[in-house]
Design a protein around this motif. Structure first.
Motif, PDB file in Angstrom:
ATOM      1  N   ASP A  78      25.920   6.244 -43.620  1.00  0.00           N
ATOM      2  CA  ASP A  78      25.078   5.243 -43.509  1.00  0.00           C
ATOM      3  C   ASP A  78      23.991   5.436 -43.399  1.00  0.00           C
ATOM      4  O   ASP A  78      22.492   5.132 -43.538  1.00  0.00           O
ATOM      5  N   ILE A  79      23.989   6.851 -43.108  1.00  0.00           N
ATOM      6  CA  ILE A  79      21.876   7.307 -42.942  1.00  0.00           C
ATOM      7  C   ILE A  79      21.941   8.104 -44.381  1.00  0.00           C
ATOM      8  O   ILE A  79      22.276   9.629 -44.658  1.00  0.00           O
ATOM      9  N   LYS A  80      21.290   7.930 -45.714  1.00  0.00           N
ATOM     10  CA  LYS A  80      20.907   8.635 -46.697  1.00  0.00           C
ATOM     11  C   LYS A  80      20.270   9.025 -46.349  1.00  0.00           C
ATOM     12  O   LYS A  80      18.394   9.012 -47.669  1.00  0.00           O
ATOM     13  N   ARG A  81      20.274  10.480 -45.851  1.00  0.00           N
ATOM     14  CA  ARG A  81      19.036  11.800 -46.283  1.00  0.00           C
ATOM     15  C   ARG A  81      19.954  12.840 -45.724  1.00  0.00           C
ATOM     16  O   ARG A  81      20.530  13.042 -45.513  1.00  0.00           O
ATOM     17  N   HIS A  82      18.995  14.044 -46.015  1.00  0.00           N
ATOM     18  CA  HIS A  82      19.118  15.587 -45.780  1.00  0.00           C
ATOM     19  C   HIS A  82      18.904  16.070 -44.190  1.00  0.00           C
ATOM     20  O   HIS A  82      17.875  15.791 -44.054  1.00  0.00           O
ATOM     21  N   PHE A  83      20.070  16.746 -43.536  1.00  0.00           N
ATOM     22  CA  PHE A  83      19.699  17.111 -42.413  1.00  0.00           C
ATOM     23  C   PHE A  83      18.938  18.845 -42.094  1.00  0.00           C
ATOM     24  O   PHE A  83      20.075  19.602 -42.676  1.00  0.00           O
ATOM     25  N   PRO A  84      18.541  19.450 -42.540  1.00  0.00           N
ATOM     26  CA  PRO A  84      17.793  20.672 -42.683  1.00  0.00           C
ATOM     27  C   PRO A  84      18.714  21.295 -41.437  1.00  0.00           C
ATOM     28  O   PRO A  84      19.270  22.006 -41.585  1.00  0.00           O
ATOM     29  N   SER A  85      18.432  20.470 -39.802  1.00  0.00           N
ATOM     30  CA  SER A  85      18.808  21.539 -38.687  1.00  0.00           C
ATOM     31  C   SER A  85      19.667  19.987 -37.916  1.00  0.00           C
ATOM     32  O   SER A  85      18.976  19.250 -37.546  1.00  0.00           O
ATOM     33  N   VAL A  86      20.948  20.752 -37.580  1.00  0.00           N
ATOM     34  CA  VAL A  86      21.132  19.544 -37.225  1.00  0.00           C
ATOM     35  C   VAL A  86      22.552  20.135 -35.258  1.00  0.00           C
ATOM     36  O   VAL A  86      22.821  21.646 -35.816  1.00  0.00           O
ATOM     37  N   LEU A  87      22.514  19.504 -34.587  1.00  0.00           N
ATOM     38  CA  LEU A  87      22.543  20.333 -33.392  1.00  0.00           C
ATOM     39  C   LEU A  87      23.892  19.958 -33.091  1.00  0.00           C
ATOM     40  O   LEU A  87      23.541  18.114 -32.990  1.00  0.00           O
ATOM     41  N   ASP A  88      24.603  20.174 -32.378  1.00  0.00           N
ATOM     42  CA  ASP A  88      26.087  19.910 -32.562  1.00  0.00           C
ATOM     43  C   ASP A  88      26.156  20.364 -30.690  1.00  0.00           C
ATOM     44  O   ASP A  88      26.441  20.892 -30.246  1.00  0.00           O
ATOM     45  N   PRO A 108      30.883  14.029 -51.293  1.00  0.00           N
ATOM     46  CA  PRO A 108      31.519  15.547 -51.583  1.00  0.00           C
ATOM     47  C   PRO A 108      31.222  15.385 -49.873  1.00  0.00           C
ATOM     48  O   PRO A 108      30.969  14.943 -48.681  1.00  0.00           O
ATOM     49  N   PRO A 109      31.724  16.529 -49.288  1.00  0.00           N
ATOM     50  CA  PRO A 109      31.862  16.381 -47.515  1.00  0.00           C
ATOM     51  C   PRO A 109      30.797  16.709 -47.019  1.00  0.00           C
ATOM     52  O   PRO A 109      29.204  16.557 -47.699  1.00  0.00           O
ATOM     53  N   LEU A 110      30.831  15.992 -46.013  1.00  0.00           N
ATOM     54  CA  LEU A 110      29.323  15.597 -45.059  1.00  0.00           C
ATOM     55  C   LEU A 110      27.948  17.018 -44.660  1.00  0.00           C
ATOM     56  O   LEU A 110      27.079  17.063 -44.359  1.00  0.00           O
TER      57      LEU A 110
END
Length: 350
Positions: A78-88, A108-110
């Motif tokens: 539901d969040i239509k944007r690209h994420f350059p850096s993600v923390l899990d 496509p895959p997230l």
């Protein structure tokens, strides 16, 4: 490569789902409270390390973490944007990393919507357990970071990430308000925090059965299941940490087990055994376990061959403050009187 081939095929217990009505909670600022040490951090660390060391058994019980990670990642659609850096954060065995690589219907895959994923966890054995599996190569860029003890600050610079995700790890944090504040600090402005944690009445069947068995055989009640946060507290904690535009909802996942012993064996293999400071040393007595099994079946099995175990999952979404975010109108700027809307015709009072 088919998604099923990304992890070894392992038989898993039946999982059922009971959806709790979702609702948006507008949190209120709550007064500060002292930090309570509920869990023994060293005990929990040793439990997770020992569980991950048995790789085969550890992978067999990933059914719950994989399921919750998948449902959490669905919320990113539901969040239509690209994420350059993600923390899990609290990555366990990188279950979120795996979920991001699985294709979703009509999309496509997230993993294609992020440039780099940082998986961080305090258990190095669990964090690196699946480093050789194929799903790692499907992530654009992926690093694993071992965290220190929970009472140490996160080793990331302020405003380092475009999104933070956390699945089934925050329920073991003693200072949850402090951790949420740190998460807000490492996020860039107008960035989302999405998390899932065990809470509320999780494993209420096991909890009540052990309590009744204790009362019958020992004349008192001991702490055999760790305490968990209530969903009513989450909104206030997120607001206090500085998050905006909050969404909190609850989902019940019901897993069927052959008996209470299989349930407790799986919890141990997950590294999810009791770690409360008030727990009794030495484990459960055999007569208490046997009585708890009989009580469990009498109260919850409903005549079936299996016993249900309910895992209540609290999902939360919060955003760091940003310039272009929607903001509520100032008080008194509304154009309609709510009193006139709610009053039925003919009942209006002067």
């Amino acid at each position: 490569m088919k998604p099923a081939s990304l992890r070894p095929f392992l038989p898993r217990p039946a999982i059922r789902r009971r959806r709790i009505s979702s609702s948006r909670h507008y949190a209120r600022q709550a007064p500060g409270a002292p930090i309570l040490q509920v869990f023994n951090d060293n005990t929990k660390h040793l439990q997770r390390e020992r569980a991950a060391a048995d790789v085969e058994s550890s992978r067999k019980v990933d059914y719950l973490r994989d399921e919750v990670a998948s449902r959490l990642c669905e919320r990113l659609l539901d969040i239509k944007r690209h994420f350059p850096s993600v923390l899990d954060l609290g990555a366990n065995a990188c279950n979120i990393g795996h979920a991001l690589t699985v294709p979703v219907p009509d999309s496509p895959p997230l993993s294609t919507r992020l440039s780099h994923l940082t998986s961080a966890d305090s258990s190095p054995t669990l964090l690196h357990r699946d480093a050789s599996l194929p799903f790692n190569s499907l992530l654009p860029s992926h690093t694993r970071t071992t965290l220190g003890p929970p009472d140490q600050p996160l080793p990331f610079k302020p405003r380092s990430f475009n999104a933070v995700l956390s699945s089934l790890s925050l329920h073991w944090v003693n200072d949850l308000p402090g951790m949420l504040s740190q998460i807000n600090r490492v996020l860039k402005p107008d960035s989302p925090f999405l998390a899932a944690m065990l809470g509320g009445d999780s494993l209420f069947e096991l909890r009540t059965s052990l309590q009744l068995a204790d009362l019958a055989l020992r004349g008192g009640v001991s702490t055999h299941v760790s305490p968990l946060a209530d969903v009513r507290d989450i909104g206030g904690l997120l607001t206090k940490a500085g998050f905006k535009m909050l969404t909190v909802d609850v989902d019940d996942i019901i897993v069927d087990y052959p008996n209470i012993f299989a349930l407790m064996t799986d919890l141990q293999a997950m590294g999810e055994s009791n770690a409360a400071l008030t727990r009794e040393p030495g484990g459960l007595r055999r007569d208490v376990m046997a009585a708890a099994e009989a009580i469990y079946r009498a109260l919850h099995a409903e005549g079936g061959e299996t016993v249900p175990a309910t895992f209540r999952i609290i999902y939360m979404i919060g955003w760091t403050e940003g310039e272009n975010q929607p903001k509520p109108l100032e008080r008194g700027t509304g154009q309609l009187n709510i009193k006139e809307i709610l009053e039925a015709p003919g009942e209006k009072k002067s």
